[in-house]
Write a protein that holds these residues in place. Structure first.
Motif, PDB file in Angstrom:
ATOM      1  N   TYR A   1      -0.060  17.847  -7.904  1.00 29.52           N
ATOM      2  CA  TYR A   1      -0.525  16.680  -8.663  1.00 29.52           C
ATOM      3  C   TYR A   1      -0.426  15.384  -7.866  1.00 29.52           C
ATOM      4  O   TYR A   1      -1.408  14.897  -7.351  1.00 29.52           O
ATOM      5  CB  TYR A   1       0.228  16.543  -9.994  1.00 29.52           C
ATOM      6  N   GLY A   2       0.766  14.825  -7.774  1.00 33.75           N
ATOM      7  CA  GLY A   2       0.953  13.544  -7.108  1.00 33.75           C
ATOM      8  C   GLY A   2       1.498  12.487  -8.061  1.00 33.75           C
ATOM      9  O   GLY A   2       0.893  11.439  -8.267  1.00 33.75           O
ATOM     10  N   PHE A   3       2.678  12.776  -8.651  1.00 34.67           N
ATOM     11  CA  PHE A   3       3.258  11.859  -9.635  1.00 34.67           C
ATOM     12  C   PHE A   3       3.589  10.499  -9.023  1.00 34.67           C
ATOM     13  O   PHE A   3       3.522   9.477  -9.708  1.00 34.67           O
ATOM     14  CB  PHE A   3       4.516  12.477 -10.246  1.00 34.67           C
ATOM     15  N   SER A   4       3.964  10.469  -7.752  1.00 37.47           N
ATOM     16  CA  SER A   4       4.280   9.190  -7.120  1.00 37.47           C
ATOM     17  C   SER A   4       3.056   8.280  -7.071  1.00 37.47           C
ATOM     18  O   SER A   4       3.183   7.051  -7.092  1.00 37.47           O
ATOM     19  CB  SER A   4       4.831   9.407  -5.706  1.00 37.47           C
ATOM     20  N   VAL A   5       1.868   8.867  -7.023  1.00 41.23           N
ATOM     21  CA  VAL A   5       0.635   8.073  -7.029  1.00 41.23           C
ATOM     22  C   VAL A   5       0.512   7.307  -8.341  1.00 41.23           C
ATOM     23  O   VAL A   5       0.156   6.121  -8.360  1.00 41.23           O
ATOM     24  CB  VAL A   5      -0.603   8.969  -6.812  1.00 41.23           C
ATOM     25  N   LEU A   6       0.842   7.983  -9.451  1.00 36.99           N
ATOM     26  CA  LEU A   6       0.780   7.321 -10.754  1.00 36.99           C
ATOM     27  C   LEU A   6       1.743   6.141 -10.813  1.00 36.99           C
ATOM     28  O   LEU A   6       1.407   5.066 -11.325  1.00 36.99           O
ATOM     29  CB  LEU A   6       1.119   8.309 -11.877  1.00 36.99           C
ATOM     30  N   GLU A   7       2.947   6.327 -10.310  1.00 32.95           N
ATOM     31  CA  GLU A   7       3.940   5.256 -10.352  1.00 32.95           C
ATOM     32  C   GLU A   7       3.512   4.078  -9.491  1.00 32.95           C
ATOM     33  O   GLU A   7       3.704   2.920  -9.875  1.00 32.95           O
ATOM     34  CB  GLU A   7       5.294   5.794  -9.906  1.00 32.95           C
ATOM     35  N   MET A   8       2.932   4.365  -8.332  1.00 28.89           N
ATOM     36  CA  MET A   8       2.442   3.276  -7.481  1.00 28.89           C
ATOM     37  C   MET A   8       1.303   2.525  -8.158  1.00 28.89           C
ATOM     38  O   MET A   8       1.300   1.287  -8.210  1.00 28.89           O
ATOM     39  CB  MET A   8       2.000   3.839  -6.130  1.00 28.89           C
TER      40      MET A   8
ATOM     41  N   VAL B   1       0.852  -1.197   0.000  1.00 23.09           N
ATOM     42  CA  VAL B   1       0.000   0.000   0.000  1.00 23.09           C
ATOM     43  C   VAL B   1       0.887   1.246   0.000  1.00 23.09           C
ATOM     44  O   VAL B   1       1.887   1.305   0.713  1.00 23.09           O
ATOM     45  CB  VAL B   1      -0.929   0.029   1.232  1.00 23.09           C
ATOM     46  N   GLY B   2       0.506   2.251  -0.792  1.00 26.04           N
ATOM     47  CA  GLY B   2       1.188   3.528  -0.795  1.00 26.04           C
ATOM     48  C   GLY B   2       0.474   4.527   0.098  1.00 26.04           C
ATOM     49  O   GLY B   2      -0.754   4.469   0.247  1.00 26.04           O
ATOM     50  N   LEU B   3       1.228   5.447   0.684  1.00 22.90           N
ATOM     51  CA  LEU B   3       0.659   6.457   1.574  1.00 22.90           C
ATOM     52  C   LEU B   3       1.085   7.852   1.121  1.00 22.90           C
ATOM     53  O   LEU B   3       2.274   8.129   0.977  1.00 22.90           O
ATOM     54  CB  LEU B   3       1.136   6.232   3.016  1.00 22.90           C
ATOM     55  N   LEU B   4       0.116   8.721   0.889  1.00 22.98           N
ATOM     56  CA  LEU B   4       0.396  10.116   0.570  1.00 22.98           C
ATOM     57  C   LEU B   4      -0.695  10.997   1.197  1.00 22.98           C
ATOM     58  O   LEU B   4      -1.539  11.565   0.508  1.00 22.98           O
ATOM     59  CB  LEU B   4       0.449  10.350  -0.941  1.00 22.98           C
ATOM     60  N   PRO B   5      -0.673  11.113   2.535  1.00 27.29           N
ATOM     61  CA  PRO B   5      -1.696  11.908   3.232  1.00 27.29           C
ATOM     62  C   PRO B   5      -1.343  13.394   3.232  1.00 27.29           C
ATOM     63  O   PRO B   5      -1.268  14.041   4.279  1.00 27.29           O
ATOM     64  CB  PRO B   5      -1.660  11.313   4.641  1.00 27.29           C
TER      65      PRO B   5
END
Length: 386
Positions: free
Chosen positions: A274-281, A264-268
């Motif tokens: 944007y949130g580029f790390s969300v795309l990679e996850m 699971v990824g966490l970005l609270p």
């Protein structure tokens, strides 16, 4: 076709460089920008700095067909396009308009002149990387009705492209013994890292899990206002936790390897364009817990991940402008994050389905070929600039 680029940093590589096959991309020198040259002369002769943020004037050397900027406005006759993450022009007079409880803009000549440049025929288009940013742009245009319609017609929303990252999710989510969480964010405090740790420490009393942190613990001066000393103290404190692994300044390939090992990824996050790390996850089939500010609800949802709903203004900016708002943000963030994580621990069977949905979302909404075609359409506009 030759595309001129003014920088070689992450946003340029992520959104522009080599995105249309067969095109030649040329990196321009800083002194190709007249504003930069004038600023340098002023600094040498008068020891004064000039604010050239958001402004570009191309000398037209070397020969290019189109100048593709990022967050900047072109003041020369060169054909150009700009991509942006919040709005253009990105001036001191505009860039914080949305960061208020009630967004507002003060009309000024500098911004008016910049919008006039966008309205000219040699501007082929302005590209927002999210609908949230497009909405901020449209909000600005309301204050300049003489340019509103022509610039609105040049505005397009093209979400960043993302390649699928191969991973055997079926195997990863089978018989989970220890949950592996991952957090990726340069600015640890801004991205909600402190609140995340507080929640995870509480849950450590009940559940077995590990946390990977990829961060350089940089500070920010406009949201959390954490000092460099405080950021370093946080990092040293976390290094003492045996259940936390910290990685700093590692290449993206290593980050992707760590993502593939995670459940699971966490970005609270408090604030994010944007949130580029969300795309990679998601591209690796790793579902993510995010907040619902700015572009994040456009790329994450309850079908493929989890959303923390923060108090926010009408332009989807989290409310953190007063002490009361900051306290409420922290309380809301921690409460909802804890509830989400409790649900993940007690219902791990949902992870594989969200993993599959994350991957499908990437394929459907961030296809590199579709991205290339949309960009090429803008580049290929036929205009008479005289």
């Amino acid at each position: 076709m030759k595309i001129g680029l003014t920088q070689n940093d992450y946003p340029i590589r992520r959104n522009i460089l080599n995105k249309v096959s067969g095109f030649e991309y040329i990196f321009l020198r800083k002194n190709n920008n007249l504003f930069h040259s004038l600023s340098t002369v002023k600094k040498i002769l008068f020891r004064k700095k000039s604010n050239i943020e958001g402004k570009y004037f191309f000398y037209q050397k070397p020969k290019i067909d189109i100048l593709h900027l990022y967050n900047d406005i072109n003041y020369s006759s060169q054909k150009w396009v700009t991509s942006f993450e919040t709005l253009v022009p990105r001036f001191t007079e505009t860039k914080n308009d949305h960061q208020k409880t009630e967004p507002q803009h003060i009309h000024n000549t500098k911004t008016e002149n910049a919008l006039k440049q966008i309205s000219r025929k040699n501007c082929l288009g302005i590209i927002s990387i999210s609908q949230a940013s497009a909405n901020i742009q449209l909000e600005l245009l309301k204050n300049y009705p003489q340019f509103q319609e022509v610039i609105k017609n040049k505005l397009s929303v093209i979400h960043p492209s993302q390649e699928v990252i191969p991973r055997d999710s079926e195997e990863v989510y089978k018989n989970i013994g220890v949950f592996n969480f991952i957090f990726v964010g340069t600015q640890f405090h801004l991205k909600g890292g402190v609140e995340m740790i507080e929640v995870l420490k509480k849950l450590r009393q009940k559940y077995n899990f590990k946390l990977t942190i990829v961060s350089s613990f940089k500070t920010d001066h406009y949201v959390t206002k954490v000092t460099e000393k405080e950021a370093q103290e946080t990092k040293e404190m976390l290094k003492k936790e045996e259940w936390i692994d910290i990685f700093e300044n590692i290449p993206n390939e290593k980050v992707l390897d760590l993502i593939k090992e995670s459940h699971v990824g966490l970005l609270p996050t408090w604030s994010d364009t944007y949130g580029f790390s969300v795309l990679e996850m998601q591209a690796a089939g790793v579902p993510v817990v995010t907040t619902d500010i700015r572009a994040l609800p456009e790329i994450n949802n309850e079908n493929c991940g989890w959303l923390i709903h923060l108090p926010q203004n009408r332009l989807k900016q989290a409310l953190y402008f007063t002490n009361e708002q900051r306290d409420e943000l922290k309380r809301t963030l921690k409460l909802q994050l804890e509830n989400i994580l409790e649900d993940i621990f007690t219902n791990p069977q949902q992870l594989l389905e969200k993993s599959k949905n994350s991957l499908e979302r990437i394929k459907e909404n961030h296809d590199p070929f579709v991205f290339s075609e949309k960009l090429n359409t803008i580049y290929s506009k036929k205009i008479n600039i005289f």
